[in-house]
Design a protein around this motif. Structure first.
Motif, PDB file in Angstrom:
ATOM      1  N   UNK A 116      11.605  -2.681   1.914  1.00 43.77           N
ATOM      2  CA  UNK A 116      10.634  -1.643   2.351  1.00 43.77           C
ATOM      3  C   UNK A 116       9.915  -1.117   1.420  1.00 43.77           C
ATOM      4  N   UNK A 117      10.103  -1.422   0.091  1.00 45.49           N
ATOM      5  CA  UNK A 117       9.208  -0.910  -0.859  1.00 45.49           C
ATOM      6  C   UNK A 117       7.768  -1.195  -0.754  1.00 45.49           C
ATOM      7  N   UNK A 118       6.935  -0.143  -1.190  1.00 47.02           N
ATOM      8  CA  UNK A 118       5.453  -0.669  -0.809  1.00 47.02           C
ATOM      9  C   UNK A 118       4.984  -1.703  -1.638  1.00 47.02           C
ATOM     10  N   UNK A 119       4.425  -2.607  -1.260  1.00 51.55           N
ATOM     11  CA  UNK A 119       3.782  -3.658  -2.012  1.00 51.55           C
ATOM     12  C   UNK A 119       2.324  -3.595  -2.322  1.00 51.55           C
ATOM     13  N   UNK A 120       2.125  -3.166  -3.503  1.00 52.23           N
ATOM     14  CA  UNK A 120       0.689  -2.894  -4.095  1.00 52.23           C
ATOM     15  C   UNK A 120      -0.238  -4.484  -4.533  1.00 52.23           C
ATOM     16  N   UNK A 121       0.284  -5.215  -4.083  1.00 53.91           N
ATOM     17  CA  UNK A 121      -0.194  -6.566  -4.422  1.00 53.91           C
ATOM     18  C   UNK A 121      -1.543  -6.876  -3.969  1.00 53.91           C
ATOM     19  N   UNK A 122      -1.808  -6.056  -2.774  1.00 56.43           N
ATOM     20  CA  UNK A 122      -3.294  -6.523  -2.179  1.00 56.43           C
ATOM     21  C   UNK A 122      -4.127  -5.453  -2.624  1.00 56.43           C
ATOM     22  N   UNK A 123      -3.742  -4.486  -3.218  1.00 56.02           N
ATOM     23  CA  UNK A 123      -4.764  -3.488  -3.622  1.00 56.02           C
ATOM     24  C   UNK A 123      -5.646  -4.025  -4.931  1.00 56.02           C
ATOM     25  N   UNK A 124      -6.755  -3.555  -4.883  1.00 57.45           N
ATOM     26  CA  UNK A 124      -7.878  -4.107  -5.842  1.00 57.45           C
ATOM     27  C   UNK A 124      -7.203  -4.353  -7.242  1.00 57.45           C
ATOM     28  N   UNK A 125      -7.535  -5.447  -7.707  1.00 52.66           N
ATOM     29  CA  UNK A 125      -7.146  -5.901  -9.182  1.00 52.66           C
ATOM     30  C   UNK A 125      -8.099  -5.602  -9.954  1.00 52.66           C
ATOM     31  N   UNK A 126      -7.867  -4.755 -11.094  1.00 52.62           N
ATOM     32  CA  UNK A 126      -9.053  -4.332 -12.042  1.00 52.62           C
ATOM     33  C   UNK A 126      -8.967  -5.383 -13.238  1.00 52.62           C
ATOM     34  N   UNK A 127      -7.785  -5.867 -13.539  1.00 54.40           N
ATOM     35  CA  UNK A 127      -7.744  -6.894 -15.006  1.00 54.40           C
ATOM     36  C   UNK A 127      -6.307  -7.280 -15.062  1.00 54.40           C
ATOM     37  N   UNK A 128      -6.122  -7.955 -16.107  1.00 56.19           N
ATOM     38  CA  UNK A 128      -4.706  -8.321 -16.482  1.00 56.19           C
ATOM     39  C   UNK A 128      -4.746  -7.930 -17.800  1.00 56.19           C
TER      40      UNK A 128
END
Length: 131
Positions: A116-128
């Motif tokens: 049930x943890x929030x999954x931020x993988x779909x949030x905008x990627x800004x770099x690596x």
């Protein structure tokens, strides 16, 4: 974790500093980092077999999250560290740690199911960056 294809088109960032991690497998897998004065969620990148690369070569993707999401993540992290006794803090100063009572830790994990943890993988990627 991300598939390595997520890196396509993303710029490498320098000056990223991990604050704490939420998951760990031979090195941090995800958590909160700061870059240019703003907090971001980071997520590790897996190799072609779906396994995180060794820690010395591990790449992470930074995802833009809202201030409210960052505050909620901080609250969960601090609660975890106080109740469970850590680990996870890599920030300075480190969060206050509790005694790490096994019963309290079991209760915390029961009340905070991993799925049930929030999954931020779909949030905008800004770099690596490299960890």
């Amino acid at each position: 974790m991300h598939d390595a294809s997520v890196l396509d088109g993303l710029a490498e960032l320098t000056g990223v500093r991990m604050l704490w991690f939420a998951d760990y497998y031979d090195g941090p897998l995800d958590g909160l980092a700061v870059f240019e004065g703003r907090e971001y969620w980071f997520i590790a990148v897996a190799d072609d077999r779906g396994v995180p690369v060794d820690q010395e070569r591990r790449c992470y993707v930074l995802h833009a999250i809202s201030d409210e999401q960052a505050q909620a993540e901080w609250a969960d992290h601090r609660d975890f560290v106080v109740v469970v006794g850590g680990p996870g803090c890599v920030n300075t100063p480190a969060c206050a740690r509790g005694p790490g009572d096994a019963d309290a830790a079991a209760a915390w994990h029961r009340d905070h199911p991993w799925d049930t943890r929030p999954d931020h993988a779909s949030a905008t990627a800004i770099g690596w960056f490299r960890g």
